[in-house]
Scaffold this active site. Structure first.
Site, mmCIF file in Angstrom:
data_model
loop_
_atom_site.group_PDB
_atom_site.id
_atom_site.type_symbol
_atom_site.label_atom_id
_atom_site.label_comp_id
_atom_site.label_asym_id
_atom_site.label_seq_id
_atom_site.Cartn_x
_atom_site.Cartn_y
_atom_site.Cartn_z
ATOM 1 N N ASP A 314 20.844 -16.628 30.545
ATOM 2 C CA ASP A 314 20.248 -15.353 30.923
ATOM 3 C C ASP A 314 18.991 -15.054 30.108
ATOM 4 O OD1 ASP A 314 20.496 -12.719 32.331
ATOM 5 O OD2 ASP A 314 20.683 -11.983 30.282
ATOM 6 N N GLU A 367 17.358 -18.687 33.775
ATOM 7 C CA GLU A 367 16.770 -17.521 34.417
ATOM 8 C C GLU A 367 15.467 -17.244 33.669
ATOM 9 O OE1 GLU A 367 17.000 -12.777 35.192
ATOM 10 O OE2 GLU A 367 17.880 -13.695 33.427
#
Length: 634
Positions: A314, A367
């Protein structure tokens, strides 16, 4: 006589590795471990707290009394405190009571390496083991065949707390998910499930992205073995498991990692690097060896003990840039005068190298929302080493285009075609993720223009375009049946919508798209290679039509894809094709079973020896309204 027996699981080699930032299985040493010592059952405790003056284990076994069970500090300046406490049993709750050398500050901390935690809002750690009899040996032996980059990768992103709720709006359990979620994902044909963070987190509105228990699956849905059952069942059903992993930041909750021993132990001591202004959270010190060992050990832990198949990392962009969400004067350039965080780059490269060298057939996915180069290229050629990267630009440009009324789309076709100018610079995954259905953005379905028929025809068009575009795919839960309300993490998805044909039609479409993607080599074998894609016509702005070829290893597998982005039926729409033969329609997003208008090319279409569009052969097609049609050359 001390109530804590001096004992260690560490060797000198372990300590040297830890100090050097090269110990990647710290979970075997630090934390709480059920062992037998001199014929007595108990728990060996070990915690890293170099600035501590004393460390006591407190828990329900000693009425949470500080000083009753003080650990011993190691002599080797590692900062590790350890000891064996007899007769402490599995299920015991505990914390570390730390008296700091920094002004005598006393903190009570959860164990950073705990395998299990109390259910929030309670915050204690729980003594536990990782015993489980796995039944997924067939999957693990053949995982590489499912998980390689030339294989289908269709991901269903799930937030466990809101996928489905039980009576009284209660959470389902991991065991219930092992039945209901597994059967649903198998029915839908997704190849992988991605779980939004399941590591223990204190605050529900964070959706799991503010972690405290990095080594513990959240107790909201059951114990660690229950989560293992869920992974096991997914594997037995032939479905891979991706975990969201958050090494980018962590909350400053009193029982967490922040200011752990009275010093900036895990977080960077410079506020410009150690605090995240967007999320009001702390940022790891990626230049500290022991912190690197902690994070990489955590990644390997989930791959080893929970048989996880991929980690989606993330907020990588926030890690890479020193000036991310910071104004002038709030950040300091690196030694070369740039804004890249060199410690982070080094850490991410090492993380990927260690993951891929230790586990066969796994993937890491970034990401990363900027144009940082070579994110998904090997470290050996200067890349960060990820297997895939989210194609955020495609997501934003495509949704921007689809929100436009169809009459205006001819002026904005570049929003769609632009993605192909950089589509093969990385190994891209196309995401329609949770971030796109919250905070007033509306659901994906509700962002489509027009009346109900047009909205859902547009939605089917969007998904079909996504599945035929180069790259792998990710769809957030609820999108697969056209949920019309924004995602609410506190409630179940709106499953009742499936009683309506428009919603059930979208669900049937996704099932068939997954079948098509998996069964047609041209849609996955070269999904990251320019050799797998060729434009037929990208410049028909006036009609808002795109046509292209998807290619596999064998030319006989090639497919022709035609997208009509308006609600007009186009008869005798001519395209140039690469060879003679016939075209057979094998997929049409306008089918009646999808609640479409059922405009079809019912017969095979004869290809003519008539030059068109720079090709020697051409064919006339019937294009349904707001549709994607896929053809095979016979």
């Amino acid at each position: 006589m001390s109530k804590v027996i001096s004992h260690s699981l560490f060797t000198d080699f372990d300590i040297n590795l830890f100090k050097a930032g090269k110990h990647f299985r710290l979970y075997e040493k630090l934390g709480a471990h059920l062992i037998e010592l001199n014929g007595v059952q108990g728990v060996y405790f070990a915690v890293w707290a170099p600035t501590a003056h004393s460390v006591s284990v407190v828990g329900d076994f000693n009425f949470w009394t500080q000083g009753e069970h003080e650990l011993y500090v190691r002599w080797d300046s590692s900062g590790i405190w350890e000891g064996f406490i007899p007769n402490v049993e599995k299920g015991t709750t505990y914390k570390y009571k730390i008296l700091s050398n920094n002004g005598g500050l006393v903190t009570e901390k959860a164990d950073p390496f705990a395998f299990y935690c109390e259910k929030p809002p309670h915050t204690a750690s729980i003594v536990w083991d990782l015993n489980h009899k796995w039944d997924d040996s067939k999957w693990m032996k053949t995982r590489k065949e499912h998980n390689d980059l030339d294989k289908p990768y269709s991901v269903y992103e799930v937030h466990l707390g809101s996928w489905k709720r039980g009576e009284g709006n209660r959470f389902l359990t991991y065991i219930e998910f092992a039945e209901e979620l597994v059967s649903y994902v198998k029915e839908m044909g997704f190849t992988h499930v991605e779980f939004m963070p399941i590591m223990e987190y204190p605050y529900d509105p964070s959706w799991g992205y503010q972690l405290v228990g990095y080594f513990a699956p959240t107790s909201r849905f059951g114990n660690p073995q229950d989560f293992m059952v869920l992974v096991d069942k997914l594997h037995q059903a032939g479905i891979g498991v991706i975990l969201d992993w958050v090494p980018s930041h962590f909350p400053d909750d009193a029982h967490g990692l922040g200011y752990f021993d009275g010093s900036n132990l895990y977080e960077h001591p410079d506020r410009r690097k150690g605090y995240h202004p967007d999320w009001k959270s702390l940022v790891f010190n990626y230049g500290r060896n022991e912190v690197r060992s902690f994070l990489i050990s955590n990644a390997l832990f989930w791959l080893q003990h929970y048989h996880v198949d991929a980690l989606r990392v993330d907020a990588v962009a926030s890690m890479l840039y020193l000036d991310y969400s910071r104004n002038d004067g709030e950040w300091e350039a690196n030694i070369f005068g740039g804004n890249e965080n060199l410690d982070t780059i080094s850490f991410l490269k090492e993380f990927n190298e260690v993951v891929y060298s230790n586990f066969e057939g796994v993937q890491t996915i970034a990401e990363e929302s900027t144009s940082f180069p070579m994110v998904s290229r090997p470290t050996s050629v200067g890349g960060l080493g990820f297997g895939m990267k989210w194609m955020m630009g495609w997501m934003h440009d495509t949704l921007k285009y689809f929100q436009k009324e169809t009459v205006y789309r001819k002026y904005h076709q570049n929003d769609l075609t632009f993605s192909m100018t950089y589509a093969f610079t990385e190994n891209f995954m196309l995401p329609l993720s949770h971030d796109e259905v919250v905070y007033g953005k509306k659901s994906i379905a509700d962002r489509m223009p027009g009346d109900e028929w047009q909205k859902f025809a547009n939605l089917r068009l969007l998904y079909s375009y996504m599945f035929t575009h180069p790259g792998t795919n990710l769809l957030f839960m609820g999108c697969e049946f056209g949920q019309t309300g924004e995602w609410n993490f506190q409630e179940s998805l709106d499953w009742h919508l499936l009683q309506y044909p428009v919603h059930n039609g979208v669900k049937e479409l996704i099932k068939d798209l997954n079948k098509l993607y998996k069964s047609e080599p041209a849609l996955h074998q070269k999904q990251f290679s320019p050799e797998g894609f060729e434009w037929i016509n990208y410049s028909d702005h006036q009609n808002a039509v795109l046509s292209y070829i998807r290619k596999g290893n064998d030319p006989k597998d090639d497919l022709i894809v035609v997208c009509n982005f308006t609600q007009l039926i186009r008869e005798d729409y001519r395209i140039g094709v690469p060879k003679k033969g016939k075209l057979k329609e094998i997929f049409n997003s306008d089918l009646e079973k999808y609640n479409g208008s059922n405009v079809l090319n019912k017969e095979d279409l004869k290809i003519e020896s008539s030059p068109y569009g720079g090709r020697d052969y051409s064919v006339d097609l019937l294009l349904p309204p707001l549709s994607v049609t896929v053809f095979r050359i016979l």
